[in-house]
Design a protein around this motif. Structure first.
Motif, PDB file in Angstrom:
ATOM      1  N   THR A  71       0.801  -1.225   0.000  1.00 26.62           N
ATOM      2  CA  THR A  71       0.000   0.000   0.000  1.00 26.62           C
ATOM      3  C   THR A  71       0.838   1.281   0.000  1.00 26.62           C
ATOM      4  O   THR A  71       0.354   2.341  -0.399  1.00 26.62           O
ATOM      5  CB  THR A  71      -0.937   0.028   1.226  1.00 26.62           C
ATOM      6  OG1 THR A  71      -0.156  -0.089   2.425  1.00 26.62           O
ATOM      7  CG2 THR A  71      -1.942  -1.111   1.164  1.00 26.62           C
ATOM      8  N   LYS A  72       2.103   1.188   0.433  1.00 21.97           N
ATOM      9  CA  LYS A  72       2.914   2.403   0.551  1.00 21.97           C
ATOM     10  C   LYS A  72       4.189   2.370  -0.287  1.00 21.97           C
ATOM     11  O   LYS A  72       4.507   3.326  -0.987  1.00 21.97           O
ATOM     12  CB  LYS A  72       3.290   2.635   2.027  1.00 21.97           C
ATOM     13  CG  LYS A  72       2.096   2.861   2.938  1.00 21.97           C
ATOM     14  CD  LYS A  72       2.550   2.970   4.391  1.00 21.97           C
ATOM     15  CE  LYS A  72       1.366   3.102   5.344  1.00 21.97           C
ATOM     16  NZ  LYS A  72       1.794   3.118   6.764  1.00 21.97           N
ATOM     17  N   GLN A  73       4.933   1.279  -0.205  1.00 20.26           N
ATOM     18  CA  GLN A  73       6.280   1.278  -0.780  1.00 20.26           C
ATOM     19  C   GLN A  73       6.315   0.928  -2.266  1.00 20.26           C
ATOM     20  O   GLN A  73       6.971   1.613  -3.048  1.00 20.26           O
ATOM     21  CB  GLN A  73       7.183   0.347   0.029  1.00 20.26           C
ATOM     22  CG  GLN A  73       7.404   0.863   1.444  1.00 20.26           C
ATOM     23  CD  GLN A  73       7.890  -0.208   2.407  1.00 20.26           C
ATOM     24  OE1 GLN A  73       8.419  -1.230   2.000  1.00 20.26           O
ATOM     25  NE2 GLN A  73       7.699   0.021   3.691  1.00 20.26           N
ATOM     26  N   ILE A  74       5.609  -0.138  -2.675  1.00 23.43           N
ATOM     27  CA  ILE A  74       5.589  -0.473  -4.107  1.00 23.43           C
ATOM     28  C   ILE A  74       4.917   0.633  -4.925  1.00 23.43           C
ATOM     29  O   ILE A  74       5.378   0.938  -6.037  1.00 23.43           O
ATOM     30  CB  ILE A  74       4.937  -1.849  -4.349  1.00 23.43           C
ATOM     31  CG1 ILE A  74       5.793  -2.953  -3.709  1.00 23.43           C
ATOM     32  CG2 ILE A  74       4.783  -2.114  -5.846  1.00 23.43           C
ATOM     33  CD1 ILE A  74       5.261  -4.359  -3.882  1.00 23.43           C
ATOM     34  N   PRO A  75       3.838   1.285  -4.425  1.00 21.47           N
ATOM     35  CA  PRO A  75       3.310   2.440  -5.175  1.00 21.47           C
ATOM     36  C   PRO A  75       4.345   3.538  -5.409  1.00 21.47           C
ATOM     37  O   PRO A  75       4.290   4.233  -6.428  1.00 21.47           O
ATOM     38  CB  PRO A  75       2.168   2.935  -4.275  1.00 21.47           C
ATOM     39  CG  PRO A  75       1.667   1.684  -3.618  1.00 21.47           C
ATOM     40  CD  PRO A  75       2.914   0.886  -3.340  1.00 21.47           C
TER      41      PRO A  75
ATOM     42  N   SER B 210       7.905   6.411  -9.200  1.00 25.50           N
ATOM     43  CA  SER B 210       9.237   6.748  -9.706  1.00 25.50           C
ATOM     44  C   SER B 210       9.352   6.391 -11.186  1.00 25.50           C
ATOM     45  O   SER B 210       9.964   7.138 -11.974  1.00 25.50           O
ATOM     46  CB  SER B 210      10.316   6.027  -8.892  1.00 25.50           C
ATOM     47  OG  SER B 210      10.312   4.625  -9.125  1.00 25.50           O
ATOM     48  N   SER B 211       8.764   5.265 -11.593  1.00 31.63           N
ATOM     49  CA  SER B 211       8.805   4.856 -13.001  1.00 31.63           C
ATOM     50  C   SER B 211       8.023   5.841 -13.870  1.00 31.63           C
ATOM     51  O   SER B 211       8.457   6.209 -14.967  1.00 31.63           O
ATOM     52  CB  SER B 211       8.218   3.444 -13.158  1.00 31.63           C
ATOM     53  OG  SER B 211       8.913   2.514 -12.359  1.00 31.63           O
TER      54      SER B 211
ATOM     55  N   LEU C  40      14.070  15.161  -9.225  1.00 29.10           N
ATOM     56  CA  LEU C  40      14.245  13.773  -8.790  1.00 29.10           C
ATOM     57  C   LEU C  40      14.983  13.720  -7.450  1.00 29.10           C
ATOM     58  O   LEU C  40      14.664  12.895  -6.578  1.00 29.10           O
ATOM     59  CB  LEU C  40      15.008  12.969  -9.854  1.00 29.10           C
ATOM     60  CG  LEU C  40      14.267  12.723 -11.176  1.00 29.10           C
ATOM     61  CD1 LEU C  40      15.179  12.044 -12.186  1.00 29.10           C
ATOM     62  CD2 LEU C  40      13.010  11.885 -10.949  1.00 29.10           C
ATOM     63  N   LEU C  41      15.963  14.611  -7.266  1.00 30.05           N
ATOM     64  CA  LEU C  41      16.687  14.653  -5.991  1.00 30.05           C
ATOM     65  C   LEU C  41      15.776  15.117  -4.853  1.00 30.05           C
ATOM     66  O   LEU C  41      15.929  14.673  -3.706  1.00 30.05           O
ATOM     67  CB  LEU C  41      17.910  15.575  -6.101  1.00 30.05           C
ATOM     68  CG  LEU C  41      19.078  15.022  -6.942  1.00 30.05           C
ATOM     69  CD1 LEU C  41      20.170  16.077  -7.090  1.00 30.05           C
ATOM     70  CD2 LEU C  41      19.648  13.758  -6.305  1.00 30.05           C
ATOM     71  N   CYS C  42      14.821  15.985  -5.167  1.00 29.49           N
ATOM     72  CA  CYS C  42      13.833  16.403  -4.150  1.00 29.49           C
ATOM     73  C   CYS C  42      12.961  15.216  -3.746  1.00 29.49           C
ATOM     74  O   CYS C  42      12.656  15.033  -2.565  1.00 29.49           O
ATOM     75  CB  CYS C  42      12.972  17.540  -4.685  1.00 29.49           C
ATOM     76  SG  CYS C  42      13.832  19.110  -4.853  1.00 29.49           S
ATOM     77  N   PHE C  43      12.559  14.412  -4.739  1.00 32.45           N
ATOM     78  CA  PHE C  43      11.820  13.185  -4.436  1.00 32.45           C
ATOM     79  C   PHE C  43      12.654  12.262  -3.543  1.00 32.45           C
ATOM     80  O   PHE C  43      12.137  11.619  -2.634  1.00 32.45           O
ATOM     81  CB  PHE C  43      11.453  12.446  -5.729  1.00 32.45           C
ATOM     82  CG  PHE C  43      10.182  12.911  -6.369  1.00 32.45           C
ATOM     83  CD1 PHE C  43       8.980  12.902  -5.678  1.00 32.45           C
ATOM     84  CD2 PHE C  43      10.173  13.358  -7.688  1.00 32.45           C
ATOM     85  CE1 PHE C  43       7.792  13.322  -6.268  1.00 32.45           C
ATOM     86  CE2 PHE C  43       8.996  13.785  -8.293  1.00 32.45           C
ATOM     87  CZ  PHE C  43       7.810  13.765  -7.581  1.00 32.45           C
TER      88      PHE C  43
ATOM     89  N   LEU D 105      14.205   2.853  -6.019  1.00 36.77           N
ATOM     90  CA  LEU D 105      13.957   4.257  -5.711  1.00 36.77           C
ATOM     91  C   LEU D 105      15.262   5.042  -5.684  1.00 36.77           C
ATOM     92  O   LEU D 105      15.331   6.180  -6.171  1.00 36.77           O
ATOM     93  CB  LEU D 105      13.222   4.374  -4.367  1.00 36.77           C
ATOM     94  CG  LEU D 105      11.792   3.804  -4.370  1.00 36.77           C
ATOM     95  CD1 LEU D 105      11.212   3.831  -2.960  1.00 36.77           C
ATOM     96  CD2 LEU D 105      10.886   4.580  -5.317  1.00 36.77           C
ATOM     97  N   PHE D 106      16.309   4.444  -5.121  1.00 35.53           N
ATOM     98  CA  PHE D 106      17.624   5.085  -5.079  1.00 35.53           C
ATOM     99  C   PHE D 106      18.142   5.309  -6.503  1.00 35.53           C
ATOM    100  O   PHE D 106      18.679   6.379  -6.818  1.00 35.53           O
ATOM    101  CB  PHE D 106      18.590   4.195  -4.293  1.00 35.53           C
ATOM    102  CG  PHE D 106      19.964   4.773  -4.110  1.00 35.53           C
ATOM    103  CD1 PHE D 106      20.239   5.650  -3.077  1.00 35.53           C
ATOM    104  CD2 PHE D 106      20.992   4.432  -4.975  1.00 35.53           C
ATOM    105  CE1 PHE D 106      21.510   6.176  -2.911  1.00 35.53           C
ATOM    106  CE2 PHE D 106      22.265   4.946  -4.814  1.00 35.53           C
ATOM    107  CZ  PHE D 106      22.528   5.824  -3.785  1.00 35.53           C
TER     108      PHE D 106
END
Length: 318
Positions: free
Chosen positions: A101-105, A110-111, A139-142, A247-248
């Protein structure tokens, strides 16, 4: 032959360098009483992505934008389809509800962000497709937001998995950090030169080499980490390693590379970017459906099959 030697020696130095740097930095953090969990979610997770960071940054500085972008996009596709797939085949992976619900989204977001940043012609009517400095800074702000989120869940009661850190004397920790930096920088330079040379000698574009050979090589730390974690029944680490790495790669690696030198998309097409988005959505889908919150062996085979099909498509396009 010399290019292949550069490629292999560079990759070995990168992999050992990432390991030494991670061990040394983790030991220093432990010396200053930073918790094992925070170390695991930051230094250890990002340490496995250092090969991608070094290769993409050096590629962008050397003017090989195709290699820099192809490495990130290809590594993320490899991480999801091959690493999660092979890990599930070795041992089915249980997925936490918060991960779905949080991490894979966030991985899906990011994609999608890369597709938006890379489509100047379609979205803005630009002369060519670029990931510019403004995109890189965004992207760095993300990445900064993701880092804040990581520290927040590190103190959450939901997450109870600690990553035990090898304790080392301070002098040895510093030595490991220096050796790691040397291995990453020198090895990365050799690897980029070797990959570019192989691409030229085979008449294959740098984008294809980046999406396949370079992406697979720099993702070896994540592959080893996830399979070993799954075999030890640490499914959270196996999945978290892939999520953190993806994500990194996009937010920090691609963001840093584009901020240093704007990157032309070149031969990286929307098919490659849409494949990344498809892989991210499929990652969420196989975790949520079928056998709920478990990525089974059959689903692992599905993921690997999708990757093989994608590679076959790339080869057919040459």
């Amino acid at each position: 032959m010399l290019n292949i030697i550069f490629l292999v020696v560079g990759l070995v130095l990168i992999l050992y360098g990432a390991n030494w740097l991670t061990d040394g930095a983790s030991a220093v953090a432990k010396h200053f009483h930073i918790s094992d969990l925070v170390i695991g979610l930051t230094i250890v997770a990002f340490g496995t992505s250092m090969p991608e960071f070094v290769v993409s940054t050096l590629s962008s500085m050397n003017g090989s934008a195709d290699l820099a972008i192809g490495n990130v996009v290809g590594s993320n596709i490899f991480n999801i389809l091959m690493i999660v797939g092979c890990t599930a085949i070795a041992y089915p992976i249980k997925v936490e509800k918060s991960t779905l619900t949080k991490q894979i989204p966030l991985v899906i977001l990011s994609s999608f962000a890369v597709i938006v940043c890379a489509n100047d012609i379609f979205l803005d009517g630009g002369a060519n497709n670029m990931i510019g400095r403004a995109d890189g800074i965004l992207l760095l702000c993300f990445f900064a937001i993701f880092l804040g989120y990581t520290f927040a869940i590190a103190h959450s009661e939901e997450n109870g998995e600690d990553v035990k850190v090898k304790e080392l004397p301070m002098w040895k920790s510093i030595l490991f950090i220096l050796l790691g930096l040397f291995g990453l920088i020198f090895g990365g330079d050799l690897f980029v030169d070797g990959a570019s040379g192989v691409a030229r000698s085979l008449g294959v574009s740098e984008s294809i080499i980046g999406l396949t050979l370079v992406a697979g090589g720099t993702s070896l730390p994540e592959l080893a980490t996830s399979i070993v974690a799954a075999m030890k029944h640490n499914s959270g680490i196996a999945i978290g390693n892939v999520i953190g790495s993806n994500l990194f790669n996009i937010f920090f690696v691609l963001g840093t590379s584009a901020t240093i030198i704007p990157l032309s998309i070149g031969n990286i097409t929307n098919v490659d970017l849409l494949m990344l988005l498809f892989a991210s959505i499929l990652f969420w889908f196989v975790g949520w459906f079928f056998k709920k919150r478990t990525i089974t062996r059959y689903e692992g085979i599905l993921l690997v099959t999708c990757y093989v099909g994608y590679i076959a498509y790339l080869i057919a396009q040459q």
